[in-house]
Motif scaffolding. Sequence first.
Motif, mmCIF file in Angstrom:
data_model
loop_
_atom_site.group_PDB
_atom_site.id
_atom_site.type_symbol
_atom_site.label_atom_id
_atom_site.label_comp_id
_atom_site.label_asym_id
_atom_site.label_seq_id
_atom_site.Cartn_x
_atom_site.Cartn_y
_atom_site.Cartn_z
ATOM 1 N N MET A 156 0.822 -1.199 0.000
ATOM 2 C CA MET A 156 0.000 0.000 0.000
ATOM 3 C C MET A 156 0.862 1.257 0.000
ATOM 4 N N LEU A 157 2.001 1.223 0.738
ATOM 5 C CA LEU A 157 2.911 2.367 0.736
ATOM 6 C C LEU A 157 3.505 2.575 -0.655
ATOM 7 N N ASN A 162 4.047 5.606 -5.541
ATOM 8 C CA ASN A 162 3.986 5.553 -6.996
ATOM 9 C C ASN A 162 3.115 6.671 -7.563
ATOM 10 N N GLU A 163 2.142 7.132 -6.761
ATOM 11 C CA GLU A 163 1.269 8.231 -7.173
ATOM 12 C C GLU A 163 1.782 9.586 -6.714
ATOM 13 N N TYR A 216 -3.916 1.438 -9.759
ATOM 14 C CA TYR A 216 -2.889 2.469 -9.879
ATOM 15 C C TYR A 216 -1.568 1.881 -10.372
ATOM 16 N N GLY A 217 -1.657 0.747 -11.064
ATOM 17 C CA GLY A 217 -0.478 0.172 -11.692
ATOM 18 C C GLY A 217 0.381 -0.688 -10.796
ATOM 19 N N ILE A 218 -0.042 -0.949 -9.543
ATOM 20 C CA ILE A 218 0.712 -1.818 -8.637
ATOM 21 C C ILE A 218 -0.011 -3.161 -8.579
ATOM 22 N N ASP A 314 11.591 -4.184 -8.591
ATOM 23 C CA ASP A 314 11.986 -2.894 -9.168
ATOM 24 C C ASP A 314 11.092 -1.765 -8.667
ATOM 25 N N THR A 315 9.801 -2.084 -8.451
ATOM 26 C CA THR A 315 8.885 -1.055 -7.933
ATOM 27 C C THR A 315 9.332 -0.584 -6.559
#
Length: 684
Positions: A156-157, A162-163, A216-218, A314-315
């Motif tokens: 979640m973090l 990422n946003e 959101y892309g995660i 990588d994220t």
Amino acid sequence: MLHNKRWKISQQIILFFSIILISAGMVYGESSLPPRQKLDKVSMQLPWHHEFQFAGYYAAQIKGYYAKEGLDVEIRDRNFNQYPIDAVLSGEADFGSSTSELIYLRMQGKPVVALACIMQHSPLALVMRKDSGITTLEELIGKTIAMEGDYRDAEMLATFKNEGIAIEKMTIAKKTAGVEHLIDGSIDARMSYLSDQPFALREKGIEPQVIRPVNYGIDFYGDTLFTSQSQIKNHPERVRVFRRASLRGWEYAMENPEEIIDYIITKLYANSKTITQTRQQLMFAAEVMTNDLIHPTLVEIGHMNPHRWRHIADTYAEIGMAENLESLEDFIYDPDDKPEYNWLYVTLGLLIGIIAVGTLSYMWHKSLRLAVSRKTSELLESYQKHKRLEQDYQVLFRKMLDGFAFHEIICDEQGQPIDYRFLNVNPAFERMTGLKAKDAIGKTIMEIMPNIEHHWIKTYGKVALTGEPEFFENYSAELNKYFEVTAFSPGINQFACIFADITERKLAEQALTQSEEKHRELTENLPQRIFHKDANSVYISCNEHYARDLGIKAEDIAGKNDFDFYPKELAEKYRKDDQLVMENGNTEEIEESYLKDDKELFVQTVKTPLTDEAGNSVGILGIFWDITDRKQTEKALHESEERFSLFMQHMPGISFIKDGLKLSLKAIYPYQKESTHIDLDLNL
């Protein structure tokens, strides 16, 4: 005597080779354990209380899959004093269940190993009350969010970072069990599992709102079976068979959810002091896990994609939560779970030796045939089962009326979708598009249709990269067709679509729209007043001219009746006329007058009945126009005629004038036939 001696020797040789043959089967067979050997005791630490979330492990236990592998498995309920990862790394437990936080901890130097990904998508989400009005991450700024407060918050973090939303902009509260704080409003959002908390809110009469990281892309993995490097090093066979039995249990649980739910309620909950769930909650969890998280019909249970684990790592590195992980080599477990054929090689070797004995070959061959027959029967049964499934799939694939295509998305260096490659198509796809499978498979859409609209690639790219399905209708200029499409992602960077050709329907809709537009334009430009009523004389629609006369807008007339606009007596008359038209089924033309602002007005109305397919009256269509000017003109003319007639009747010598006019006209037209006459009616 010599013969008997040789027979005794033969019997001894048979016994010797039989013992070797049986031993070989026990060593190299599927069971790999003597039937009375003591089971290996192992433990599995769960991260939470007993729920359907762990159904596969229960199935492996109650169906005997663990026992068949020589394992005596203890499945432990949640330990509030120790996380599963800590329990496994400390040796307190042999195996555990966790989420994609595993790769985060590996990046921190923890020697954890992922054995199998059970959930292909993460169940973690932020859950809010729908009446809070919160629908995006940005709207959580300044709000209170309940989270774990440790590394379990990593996913979640990562989503917030990422946003570009600093976690400091929100108040983080310690998460507690239940949704009471969401209900009483002391928190605004709560990190929860999709499989239970939304249902818990609905049970309280509150509709939930959910925000998932995947939006959101995660797109992280969900529940993952794991162990430690030391466990793999010291007990490699235990790890291999535990994983195999667990996945077999998950396959059974997905096919028989109600049986596992019965076990949870009657066995696990019967002697448990922990919080339990109702059957409805367990069924809800089973449905969510099957359809949204595991996808057992699309992805093999336990499947792990190294590229996807790399993307998750990588994220974490890109957003600064951990140092980059150089290699995944020791993190992703390689089961190397191939069939054991050594027993067969040993058996064949023995066969050669026994054949050399000569007189014993028949008896040995008979024994071998029985063993091979049993093994062949098992293999044949397994083959036929998979063959039937494959045949069923192929029949569905070939015979389905909708088009089907399977692709992989192609992205640029920035990760933006720019193309996609065809991996497979069915015959319906060929019929609808005109593209042949041999010309499409292996090629990209830009190679086949270089002028394709970019919105196709953009939409499919979103599906493949986020895992979120899409349903839409769109037009292909190159094919000159409209398609109704359902797109979904069966794997990372992949998407499949099921579509139907709706060109005829869309053209019919367009023609209908154009016809309706022309009808509307004609109706609005006619000077006459037009209205449409239902069988109860309630207005359905009217044109603008009629609406202006009533002092309203045309769209406001629906649902009203004549009593809303006219005096009671007049409204009752209009309704009576309506009913008469609908009862007799004939078009009626009516002239009538009414007073408006102390002025008498005249209208001419034509009402015609509307009927359904069965001939029943369902309403009327009316058109009327103001004939006040005409009526006034007729009235004035009539009054003028009466005055002139009265004048002529009382004027002296009028008879002489009339006779004279007739004689004069006969003199002008002497050859008129008797049937023809010219008369001057001075009375008009």
